[in-house]
Design a protein around this motif. Structure first.
Motif, PDB file in Angstrom:
ATOM      1  N   ARG A   1       0.828  -1.208   0.000  1.00  0.00           N
ATOM      2  CA  ARG A   1       0.000   0.000   0.000  1.00  0.00           C
ATOM      3  C   ARG A   1       0.862   1.257   0.000  1.00  0.00           C
ATOM      4  NH1 ARG A   1      -5.762  -0.890  -0.417  1.00  0.00           N
ATOM      5  NH2 ARG A   1      -6.202  -2.903   0.557  1.00  0.00           N
ATOM      6  N   ALA A   2       1.990   1.218   0.675  1.00  0.00           N
ATOM      7  CA  ALA A   2       2.865   2.396   0.747  1.00  0.00           C
ATOM      8  C   ALA A   2       3.376   2.792  -0.629  1.00  0.00           C
ATOM      9  CB  ALA A   2       4.035   2.110   1.680  1.00  0.00           C
ATOM     10  N   ALA A   3       3.547   1.803  -1.500  1.00  0.00           N
ATOM     11  CA  ALA A   3       4.049   2.097  -2.840  1.00  0.00           C
ATOM     12  C   ALA A   3       3.079   2.954  -3.650  1.00  0.00           C
ATOM     13  CB  ALA A   3       4.336   0.789  -3.576  1.00  0.00           C
ATOM     14  N   GLU A   4       1.841   3.067  -3.196  1.00  0.00           N
ATOM     15  CA  GLU A   4       0.832   3.847  -3.924  1.00  0.00           C
ATOM     16  C   GLU A   4       0.885   5.329  -3.593  1.00  0.00           C
ATOM     17  OE1 GLU A   4      -2.811   2.065  -2.735  1.00  0.00           O
ATOM     18  OE2 GLU A   4      -2.298   0.065  -3.495  1.00  0.00           O
ATOM     19  N   TRP A   5       1.718   5.701  -2.597  1.00  0.00           N
ATOM     20  CA  TRP A   5       1.718   7.078  -2.119  1.00  0.00           C
ATOM     21  C   TRP A   5       3.117   7.665  -2.131  1.00  0.00           C
ATOM     22  CZ3 TRP A   5      -2.964   8.947  -1.959  1.00  0.00           C
ATOM     23  CH2 TRP A   5      -4.036   8.062  -1.760  1.00  0.00           C
ATOM     24  N   PRO A   6       3.206   9.001  -2.190  1.00  0.00           N
ATOM     25  CA  PRO A   6       4.527   9.644  -2.174  1.00  0.00           C
ATOM     26  C   PRO A   6       5.310   9.271  -0.923  1.00  0.00           C
ATOM     27  CG  PRO A   6       2.816  11.236  -2.747  1.00  0.00           C
ATOM     28  CD  PRO A   6       2.111   9.995  -2.323  1.00  0.00           C
ATOM     29  N   ALA A   7       6.637   9.217  -1.073  1.00  0.00           N
ATOM     30  CA  ALA A   7       7.490   8.790   0.034  1.00  0.00           C
ATOM     31  C   ALA A   7       7.336   9.681   1.258  1.00  0.00           C
ATOM     32  CB  ALA A   7       8.947   8.778  -0.418  1.00  0.00           C
ATOM     33  N   GLU A   8       7.039  10.975   1.042  1.00  0.00           N
ATOM     34  CA  GLU A   8       6.920  11.903   2.167  1.00  0.00           C
ATOM     35  C   GLU A   8       5.743  11.580   3.082  1.00  0.00           C
ATOM     36  OE1 GLU A   8       7.465  12.684  -0.862  1.00  0.00           O
ATOM     37  OE2 GLU A   8       9.131  14.109  -1.034  1.00  0.00           O
ATOM     38  N   SER A   9       4.774  10.855   2.582  1.00  0.00           N
ATOM     39  CA  SER A   9       3.549  10.636   3.355  1.00  0.00           C
ATOM     40  C   SER A   9       3.536   9.313   4.111  1.00  0.00           C
ATOM     41  CB  SER A   9       2.327  10.690   2.430  1.00  0.00           C
ATOM     42  OG  SER A   9       2.373   9.627   1.491  1.00  0.00           O
ATOM     43  N   VAL A  10       4.456   8.414   3.810  1.00  0.00           N
ATOM     44  CA  VAL A  10       4.480   7.113   4.477  1.00  0.00           C
ATOM     45  C   VAL A  10       5.912   6.793   4.895  1.00  0.00           C
ATOM     46  CG1 VAL A  10       2.461   6.089   3.378  1.00  0.00           C
ATOM     47  CG2 VAL A  10       4.650   5.990   2.213  1.00  0.00           C
ATOM     48  N   ASP A  11       6.042   6.075   5.979  1.00  0.00           N
ATOM     49  CA  ASP A  11       7.356   5.700   6.489  1.00  0.00           C
ATOM     50  C   ASP A  11       7.699   4.298   5.996  1.00  0.00           C
ATOM     51  OD1 ASP A  11       9.698   5.465   7.825  1.00  0.00           O
ATOM     52  OD2 ASP A  11       8.876   5.716   9.835  1.00  0.00           O
ATOM     53  N   THR A  12       8.011   4.199   4.715  1.00  0.00           N
ATOM     54  CA  THR A  12       8.301   2.897   4.125  1.00  0.00           C
ATOM     55  C   THR A  12       9.531   2.224   4.741  1.00  0.00           C
ATOM     56  OG1 THR A  12       7.326   3.710   2.081  1.00  0.00           O
ATOM     57  CG2 THR A  12       8.554   1.665   1.944  1.00  0.00           C
ATOM     58  N   PRO A  13      10.602   2.968   5.061  1.00  0.00           N
ATOM     59  CA  PRO A  13      11.739   2.293   5.699  1.00  0.00           C
ATOM     60  C   PRO A  13      11.356   1.564   6.985  1.00  0.00           C
ATOM     61  CG  PRO A  13      12.398   4.468   4.936  1.00  0.00           C
ATOM     62  CD  PRO A  13      10.908   4.388   4.758  1.00  0.00           C
ATOM     63  N   THR A  14      10.504   2.202   7.807  1.00  0.00           N
ATOM     64  CA  THR A  14      10.082   1.548   9.052  1.00  0.00           C
ATOM     65  C   THR A  14       9.267   0.293   8.756  1.00  0.00           C
ATOM     66  OG1 THR A  14      10.113   3.606  10.297  1.00  0.00           O
ATOM     67  CG2 THR A  14       8.734   1.843  11.159  1.00  0.00           C
ATOM     68  N   LEU A  15       8.406   0.350   7.738  1.00  0.00           N
ATOM     69  CA  LEU A  15       7.638  -0.833   7.360  1.00  0.00           C
ATOM     70  C   LEU A  15       8.560  -1.999   7.008  1.00  0.00           C
ATOM     71  CD1 LEU A  15       4.729   0.660   5.231  1.00  0.00           C
ATOM     72  CD2 LEU A  15       4.439  -0.987   7.080  1.00  0.00           C
ATOM     73  N   HIS A  16       9.583  -1.720   6.231  1.00  0.00           N
ATOM     74  CA  HIS A  16      10.529  -2.787   5.871  1.00  0.00           C
ATOM     75  C   HIS A  16      11.274  -3.299   7.104  1.00  0.00           C
ATOM     76  CE1 HIS A  16      10.321  -3.147   1.512  1.00  0.00           C
ATOM     77  NE2 HIS A  16      10.158  -1.837   1.436  1.00  0.00           N
ATOM     78  N   GLY A  17      11.638  -2.388   8.015  1.00  0.00           N
ATOM     79  CA  GLY A  17      12.329  -2.809   9.232  1.00  0.00           C
ATOM     80  C   GLY A  17      11.466  -3.713  10.095  1.00  0.00           C
ATOM     81  N   GLU A  18      10.182  -3.348  10.232  1.00  0.00           N
ATOM     82  CA  GLU A  18       9.276  -4.182  11.030  1.00  0.00           C
ATOM     83  C   GLU A  18       8.992  -5.507  10.337  1.00  0.00           C
ATOM     84  OE1 GLU A  18       6.160  -1.377  11.260  1.00  0.00           O
ATOM     85  OE2 GLU A  18       6.972  -0.345  13.020  1.00  0.00           O
TER      86      GLU A  18
END
Length: 996
Positions: free
Chosen positions: A672-689
């Motif tokens: 789902r994060a890939a659907e939104w600009p990087a500034e609006s979602v914390d994708t690095p944290t998602l990958h870490g978790e």
């Protein structure tokens, strides 16, 4: 060399010390100085030893022009005084005829006739000395292969002969046989020949690194990609930065170019940039430059010819300009060799390598796969792409940005980014439109957006200043509601930026950078943080009360800031009394947002509610709230909150031990994060978790991929400190999993980053990366490199006045490695540093472990002669154990006293003091107590009984009591279900009965 040796004993010690150094200029210069010193003694034998060391330094330091000169002096000494050459020196002399042949072959200025004359000299000398000629025929074959002659007869004359004492090692000969088949185009037969070397069954100074470099492409052609990946990592590490293996490095660069790893190739080229200046062997340089050209040609063909790259010293290079220079120099070298040899072999071989096409589009080699785009010079990040096309006119764009911002929609960032670009243009004209408002308002909007982005990077002080400036502009534009929000945001950002101070009476000092719990009173720091966030909340309430009648969406933002202030206080204190105030503020926000239909703030309130329950430890309630929120967001939106909600749910599920459910939530969150600009979602944290969830499921390879992906995303976002912390975790995980080559390759890549090389990254974080690398080298049995890194780290950490505990741990590990290398004087010096640092910031277990291990090593290596020093180490360990007992310290495994008693038993046994050994082991058994059901305790207890039984039954020859001890222990272990430990004791008892 600081002081020239004054005696031959000092000379020999200096030669031994120089022999431990890596090959390179330092070792070579020292060898030259020692050779000059040896001549002053006027004795032939010391001079012979010094000249042998000098020739070795020239040979493996890639200075082939000097090696034959030194050998000529050795040969003259042998001719004049053959009697001073004992068997070992004589063997060394005749072995090095091959070194000279290799050196002369690598110099195009040496005529072919001279090469053949030297081979004749070698044959004549071998025959006169009664030596087998197989080594001579080996050199004859290598010359034929070098020149490009028909090698069939030369190969048979060499390969068909029986090996002799002066033959090249089996690994080197295996490589030559494999290369013969490779030159004939028979990859399969070459790989079969290489099998024992590639499997690690045969090795030497240059092998298997040399064979690996040649085998890489045949392995790829054979489809053995897993094997080639492993061999590339280990093989490259065996030759990196080594001038005498420049050709091997060139072949690794070529391999990278032909397997879609051009970015790694450029990274390796940068790491070996000094070789352009250090390699004095024209043949090795030709091999290196050809590999470099293959790489550069591939990078240029992919459209990256203007990328900066490392090259010859004295100027800066791009890929295209370096390729042209490399081509000119390599063509010249090939032509010179061909002119000397009377063939076109070297030009033809070079053309064959340059004409190769990529074998694979992509082959993942490391935990940090990168593309050429990743290594391009940093540019400003592109504005995030909005879901809908941006309006063309400034007035419409301003209107759209504010509408999206009011909703909290992520696409607002793209609008503000576009407006920032427009307004910085000197020709920008602000629209004369009432809805656009005055220029001051737009400047305030942009400052507020800039502050929001700064906060997401934890730049709270910068954010507070930007919010304050925006507030002033809003007030100038008579927008009281916006001004209040900006002021409130500045308050909360400022609270997070201010270093917490202790209460009056404690020194008003900031905690030193890098200090842990020892750097300040943790309770005082927590109390200070609680005060700061409480005051911030009070100020937010005051601002809210003074701003009646502002727009509902602005009021909701104020309420959300109030929740955040109380939430930060709870996070700092962990006090259950602070939970209810957070939840009360959350309910205010939720009720207000519900009444006014603010869907984004409703979702935010539910997120905050679930988060608060999680922080309070009520995970079931938190999960129920998160589950409900996810379902609402899936059906009713707003969809941009879904990645964050899934992230929270996954984190809660991890806390509840449900790794499978967490994996599902977090995987969906990443998608789902890939659907939104990087500034609006914390994708690095998602990958870490998600990496944590993978570890819980035993999916370690996937966990590593998510960790490195998280780090790379942080790196691209400019969060370099966070990125390197995540990479450090990935490196430690790979080490824990036994993926040593992966760990070292990842850390080597990170330590080449410009901000690391230039000293801009936090020095303690860099030290942690280096420490992990040193431990990996040690685990991988590269003890020489590991010791060098540990010694350097111990020296650096000695200056960490704010963190003596870390120095104590590093110095303790360093001392053990020095002990393993037999350097006990240095080990004593370093472990004394550990003890001094430990006195300031105790590290009982690590320092005790080091002292006991040094005692064991000393006794094991030197027997009775080492007992005094070993006991001195144990005396220090005893004082550490006494201090630990006084403060109530508990070790993770067996107690320090138990471990100490066992070690007294072991070192006394090594030294032949068997009565003392048995007494100490009995004491250790008494401290251990009964084995019980704990398998670890049972194993330690059984080992202690076993050693006591050996000492008593074998060395003290008291067979009967020893058997009684062992059999009783075996019965006890069997009754407790520890059958494996019992069997080891039963086997010992049988050997004692049989008198073995």
């Amino acid at each position: 060399m600081q002081t020239a040796p004054q005696t031959t004993d000092e000379l020999y010690e200096a030669l031994r010390e120089n022999d431990r150094r890596p090959y390179g200029r330092t070792r070579t210069v020292t060898a030259e100085e020692l050779a000059e010193t040896a001549e002053l003694f006027g004795e032939p034998v010391p001079l012979i030893h010094a000249l042998l060391e000098l020739q070795e330094a020239y040979t493996y330091g890639s200075e082939p022009r000097k090696s034959p000169v030194v050998f000529a002096r050795l040969l003259n000494l042998f001719d004049e005084q053959p009697g001073v050459f004992d068997d070992r020196l004589r063997h060394q002399l005749f072995w090095r005829f091959k070194w000279v042949a290799n050196a002369l072959r690598s110099l195009p200025e040496v005529p072919l006739a001279s090469l053949r004359q030297w081979q004749t000299e070698m044959r004549d000398r071998y025959e006169k000395a009664g030596l087998e000629l197989q080594p001579y025929y080996g050199q004859a074959y290598q010359l034929a292969a070098h020149v490009g002659e028909d090698t069939a007869l030369a190969y048979e004359l060499w390969a068909g002969r029986t090996r002799s004492r002066l033959s090249d090692c089996e690994a080197c000969e295996t490589c030559e046989r494999a290369l013969y088949h490779l030159a004939a185009g028979d990859d399969e037969r070459a790989l079969r020949a290489w099998e024992p070397v590639l499997a690690g069954k045969e090795s030497c100074q240059e092998e298997p690194a040399r064979s690996v470099s040649y085998a890489l492409l045949p392995l790829v052609r054979a489809g053995r990609t897993d094997e080639v990946r492993r061999l590339h990592l280990a093989g490259y590490r065996g030759c990196r930065r080594n001038p005498s293996m420049a050709g091997e490095i060139g072949r690794h660069l070529e391999f990278c170019a032909l397997t879609g790893n051009e970015a790694r190739g450029l990274e390796l080229l940068a790491e070996n940039r000094t070789l352009f200046d250090e390699v004095d062997s024209p043949l090795s340089l030709l091999d290196l430059l050809t590999g470099v050209e293959v790489l550069l040609a591939r990078v240029e063909a992919l459209g990256h010819g203007e990328l900066p790259t490392a090259g010859f010293p004295g100027r800066s290079w791009t890929v295209a300009s370096l390729r042209a220079e490399v081509r000119r120099r390599a063509d010249d070298l090939a032509a010179r060799f061909d002119a000397r040899n009377g063939t076109t072999a070297h030009t033809d071989r070079r053309r064959t390598r340059l004409d190769r096409t990529p074998l694979l589009e992509s082959l993942e080699l490391t935990l940090r796969p990168r593309t050429l785009a990743d290594v391009a010079p940093a540019t400003a990040p592109a504005a995030p792409g909005p879901a809908e096309a941006l309006p063309g006119s400034p007035a419409e764009l301003i209107k759209r940005a504010r509408e999206l911002d009011e909703q909290g929609h992520p696409d607002a960032h793209a609008c503000w980014a576009r407006l920032r670009t427009l307004t910085t243009d000197p020709d920008y004209v602000h629209p004369d439109d009432p809805e656009a408002g005055p220029p001051a308002r737009l400047r305030a909007d942009l400052l507020e957006e800039e502050a929001t982005l700064a906060e997401r990077k934890d730049a709270h002080a910068e954010a507070a200043a930007l919010y304050g400036e925006a507030a002033g502009l809003y007030e100038d534009a008579e927008l009281a509601g916006h001004a209040v929000i900006a002021r409130a945001s500045a308050v909360l950002a400022g609270a997070q930026a201010v270093p917490p101070r202790a209460e009056a009476g404690d020194a008003e000092r900031a905690v030193p950078a890098g200090a842990g719990a020892e750097g300040a009173d943790p309770q005082a720091r927590t109390a200070a943080q609680v005060v700061v966030f409480s005051e911030a909340h009070a100020e937010l309430v005051r601002l809210h009360e003074q701003a009646p009648g502002i727009a509902p969406y602005l009021q909701a933002r104020l309420l959300r800031l109030r929740v955040s202030a109380h939430g930060l206080r709870l996070q700092a204190s962990g006090d259950s009394e602070h939970v209810a105030p957070v939840l009360a503020e959350v309910e205010l926000l939720f009720d207000f947002a519900t009444r006014h239909g603010l869907t984004g703030q409703i979702a935010a309130a539910r997120l905050l509610r679930a988060t608060t329950h999680g922080m309070a430890g009520d995970l079931p309630t938190a999960l129920a709230e998160a589950d409900g929120l996810v379902e609402v967001l899936r059906t009713d939106g707003p969809a941009w909150h879904l990645p964050r909600a899934l992230s929270l749910r996954g984190k809660i599920q991890l806390g509840l031990g449900d790794a499978e459910a967490a994996y599902a939530s977090l995987s969906e969150g990443v998608r789902r994060a890939a659907e939104w600009p990087a500034e609006s979602v914390d994708t690095p944290t998602l990958h870490g978790e998600l990496a944590q969830a993978c570890m819980g499921l035993g999916r370690t390879d996937e966990a590593l991929r998510h960790l490195t992906r998280s780090a790379e995303l942080e790196l691209r976002a400019g969060a370099r400190f966070d990125a390197f912390c995540t990479y450090s975790n990935a490196a430690q995980l790979s080490l824990d999993l036994g993926r040593i080559d992966d760990c070292i390759a990842l850390l080597d890549s990170l330590l080449l980053e410009p901000d690391v090389v230039d000293g801009e990254l936090d020095d303690r974080l860099v030290a942690q990366l280096r420490l992990t690398r040193a431990r990996a080298l040690r685990t991988g049995d590269d003890l020489k490199a590991a010791t060098a890194e540990f010694v350097a780290l111990a020296a650096e950490s000695a200056g960490w006045d704010d963190d003596p505990g870390s120095h104590a741990m590093i110095a303790a590990e360093t001392a053990i490695l020095l002990g393993e290398a037999g350097e006990f004087a240095k080990a004593r010096e370093v472990v004394d540093q550990a003890l001094a640092a430990h006195a300031r910031d105790p590290r009982y277990e690590q320092v005790s472990n080091a002292l006991r291990e040094l005692a064991r090593l000393r006794a094991q290596q030197h027997g009775p002669e080492g007992l005094t020093d070993a006991r001195a180490f144990l005396d220090d360990a005893g004082r550490v154990a006494d201090a630990a007992r006084t403060v109530g310290f508990k070790a993770h495994g067996r107690s320090l006293d138990t471990a100490l008693a066992y070690e007294h038993g072991r070192i006394n046994a090594y030294a032949g003091a068997y009565d003392e050994a048995l007494a100490a082991l009995d004491k250790a058994l008494g401290l251990l107590g009964e084995p019980g059901e704990d398998p670890h305790l049972a194993a330690e207890w059984a080992e202690c009984v076993r050693l006591a039984g050996v000492v008593e039954g074998v060395y003290l020859e008291r067979t009967a009591p020893a058997l009684a001890r062992i059999e009783a222990a075996a019965d006890r272990l069997t009754s407790l279900g520890h059958s494996e430990e019992a069997e080891s004791l039963t086997g010992l008892a049988e050997r004692l009965r049989d008198g073995e």
